[in-house]
Design a protein around this motif. Structure first.
Motif, short mmCIF file in Angstrom:
data_model
loop_
_atom_site.label_atom_id
_atom_site.label_comp_id
_atom_site.label_asym_id
_atom_site.label_seq_id
_atom_site.Cartn_x
_atom_site.Cartn_y
_atom_site.Cartn_z
N ASP A 1 104.53 70.57 -15.44
CA ASP A 1 104.84 71.02 -16.80
C ASP A 1 106.17 70.47 -17.31
O ASP A 1 106.76 71.01 -18.23
CB ASP A 1 104.86 72.54 -16.87
CG ASP A 1 105.83 73.14 -15.85
OD1 ASP A 1 106.36 72.38 -15.01
OD2 ASP A 1 106.05 74.37 -15.90
N LYS A 2 106.64 69.36 -16.73
CA LYS A 2 107.91 68.76 -17.14
C LYS A 2 107.76 67.26 -17.30
O LYS A 2 106.89 66.63 -16.68
CB LYS A 2 109.02 69.07 -16.13
CG LYS A 2 109.41 70.54 -16.04
CD LYS A 2 110.52 70.74 -15.04
CE LYS A 2 110.97 72.20 -15.01
NZ LYS A 2 109.90 73.12 -14.63
N ILE A 3 108.61 66.69 -18.15
CA ILE A 3 108.69 65.26 -18.34
C ILE A 3 110.12 64.83 -18.02
O ILE A 3 111.08 65.39 -18.57
CB ILE A 3 108.32 64.85 -19.77
CG1 ILE A 3 106.87 65.26 -20.09
CG2 ILE A 3 108.50 63.35 -19.97
CD1 ILE A 3 106.47 64.98 -21.53
N PHE A 4 110.27 63.86 -17.13
CA PHE A 4 111.59 63.41 -16.69
C PHE A 4 111.87 62.01 -17.23
O PHE A 4 110.97 61.16 -17.30
CB PHE A 4 111.68 63.39 -15.17
CG PHE A 4 111.63 64.75 -14.53
CD1 PHE A 4 112.78 65.50 -14.39
CD2 PHE A 4 110.42 65.29 -14.09
CE1 PHE A 4 112.74 66.76 -13.80
CE2 PHE A 4 110.37 66.54 -13.50
CZ PHE A 4 111.54 67.28 -13.36
N GLY B 1 119.77 62.03 -15.86
CA GLY B 1 118.76 61.83 -16.87
C GLY B 1 118.48 63.04 -17.73
O GLY B 1 119.33 63.93 -17.88
N LEU B 2 117.25 63.07 -18.25
CA LEU B 2 116.83 64.07 -19.22
C LEU B 2 115.53 64.72 -18.75
O LEU B 2 114.66 64.04 -18.17
CB LEU B 2 116.61 63.40 -20.58
CG LEU B 2 116.12 64.26 -21.74
CD1 LEU B 2 117.22 65.18 -22.24
CD2 LEU B 2 115.64 63.35 -22.87
N THR C 1 107.63 71.15 -20.99
CA THR C 1 106.53 71.23 -21.95
C THR C 1 105.94 72.63 -22.06
O THR C 1 105.16 72.90 -22.97
CB THR C 1 105.42 70.24 -21.56
OG1 THR C 1 104.99 70.53 -20.22
CG2 THR C 1 105.93 68.81 -21.63
N ASP C 2 106.29 73.54 -21.13
CA ASP C 2 105.74 74.90 -21.19
C ASP C 2 106.61 75.84 -22.02
O ASP C 2 106.31 77.02 -22.13
CB ASP C 2 105.58 75.45 -19.77
CG ASP C 2 106.90 75.50 -19.01
OD1 ASP C 2 107.83 74.75 -19.39
OD2 ASP C 2 107.00 76.26 -18.04
N VAL D 1 114.70 71.15 -23.73
CA VAL D 1 115.28 69.86 -23.40
C VAL D 1 116.67 70.07 -22.81
O VAL D 1 117.50 70.77 -23.40
CB VAL D 1 115.37 68.94 -24.64
CG1 VAL D 1 115.98 67.60 -24.27
CG2 VAL D 1 113.99 68.75 -25.25
N TYR D 2 116.92 69.50 -21.65
CA TYR D 2 118.24 69.60 -21.04
C TYR D 2 118.49 68.36 -20.17
O TYR D 2 117.55 67.66 -19.78
CB TYR D 2 118.38 70.87 -20.20
CG TYR D 2 117.32 71.05 -19.13
CD1 TYR D 2 117.53 70.54 -17.84
CD2 TYR D 2 116.15 71.74 -19.40
CE1 TYR D 2 116.57 70.71 -16.86
CE2 TYR D 2 115.18 71.91 -18.42
CZ TYR D 2 115.41 71.39 -17.15
OH TYR D 2 114.46 71.55 -16.19
#
Length: 337
Positions: free
Chosen positions: A136-139, A153-154, A158-159, A165-166
């Motif tokens: 459930d995350k985008i890196f 990074g960032l 998505t949940d 965003v962090y």
């Protein structure tokens, strides 16, 4: 009997045997090389031809190609029918010789261990500058330290609908959990489930081949009985007046016998049957030594199928000869009329 024509057909069969061996080995080795390189590459890298990996693929798949040559040559004989027995004898000679001389030598040279590729441009860390999804995350990695595997990074969760965003810095990358180094490459070229099943069967076949080759003469002879039913599939080239039906039957029997042999060595369900056969064999002095062979159940099944297909060969040949004589007679009568 036209000896010259039969001899020419036999020579063409030999040429086909060599050509299909070369073409299949090159094609399979190229696929193996490209897939292995893709497994170990990360996004942003370029594929480069690796001659060592390509030659490893040739040696790896040559035994499989040699085993399947009976099917290929039989299909060729369906396309180029011959009424004489010489091409059949030549076919049997080629296939048996490949099992006696070429296949054992190839197995000794090939590497079936499946060790990790350690060639050019190999990395165990993803590259920076790309978005990658994980559950459930985008890196997004802006920077990765190759020495200590710390990443900056960032991250996008998505949940969540807000504060999703962090950024992060000096975060230790986790160890690779899949075969692929980069998830982006994996999502692009990962095999579908149906193809993975076939690949698993091929891998099991390589393991059995390697084990029997290193197990001694008895184990190799037991495995070599697989050549008998594969050789006898030539009987099915006259199975039906429709060529497509004959082709399907040949392919079905070939891969069916290979799947049966693989299951006989790997499926636990065969253990009970094998033990029962061994118990019977130990009571027969001339066959007592067979109980010590790797898998007498599979060996006996191969011999039985070979006998059945051999009987079918003579039955189909006799039926086809009578049909040909009847057709010639009818044709002559109609012409005389």
């Amino acid at each position: 009997m036209n000896i010259k024509k039969s001899l020419l057909t036999s020579l063409k069969l030999m040429g086909f045997y060599i050509c299909i061996s070369v073409i299949m080995c090159i094609a399979l080795a190229a696929i193996y090389m490209i897939y292995t390189l893709c497994i170990n590459m990360v996004a942003g890298q370029q594929l480069t031809f690796d001659i060592k990996l390509f030659l490893d693929g040739v040696l790896l798949f040559l035994p499989l190609v040699l085993v399947l040559q009976a099917m290929f040559m039989t299909l060729w004989m369906i396309r180029h029918p011959e009424s004489t027995i010489l091409p059949i004898a030549f076919y049997a000679l080629i296939y048996i010789a490949s099992w006696i001389f070429v296949l054992p030598a190839t197995v000794k040279e090939a590497s079936f261990e499946g060790s990790r590729y350690s060639g050019q441009n190999v990395s165990d860390k993803p590259s920076s500058g790309y978005f990658r999804s994980s559950r459930d995350k985008i890196f997004y990695y802006s920077n990765i330290n190759e020495d200590n595997s710390l990443a900056n990074g960032l991250c996008i969760a998505t949940d969540k609908t807000s504060d999703n965003v962090y950024t992060f810095s000096n975060v230790q990358l986790s160890q690779k959990r899949t075969t692929f180094t980069d998830s982006l490459i994996q999502n692009t070229i990962e095999m579908p489930a149906s193809l993975s099943i076939i690949v698993c069967y091929v891998q099991d076949f390589f393991v059995i081949l390697n084990t029997c080759a290193k197990g001694g003469l008895g184990y190799w002879l037991c495995f070599s009985t697989l050549a008998l039913p594969l050789l006898a599939v030539v009987a099915l080239r006259r199975f039906s007046p429709w060529r497509l039906v004959s082709v399907i039957s040949i392919i079905f029997v070939t891969f069916g016998m290979m799947a049966f042999n693989i299951a006989g060595y790997t499926n636990t369900g065969f253990v009970a049957v094998e033990n029962s056969i061994n118990e019977v064999l130990t009571k027969i002095p001339p066959l007592k030594s067979l109980a010590r062979i790797s898998n007498p159940c599979v060996m006996l099944a191969n011999i039985v199928v070979f006998i059945i297909l051999t009987a079918a060969f003579f039955a189909f040949e006799f039926k086809n000869r009578r049909y040909a004589e009847g057709s010639t007679s009818s044709f002559g009568t109609d012409t005389a009329y």
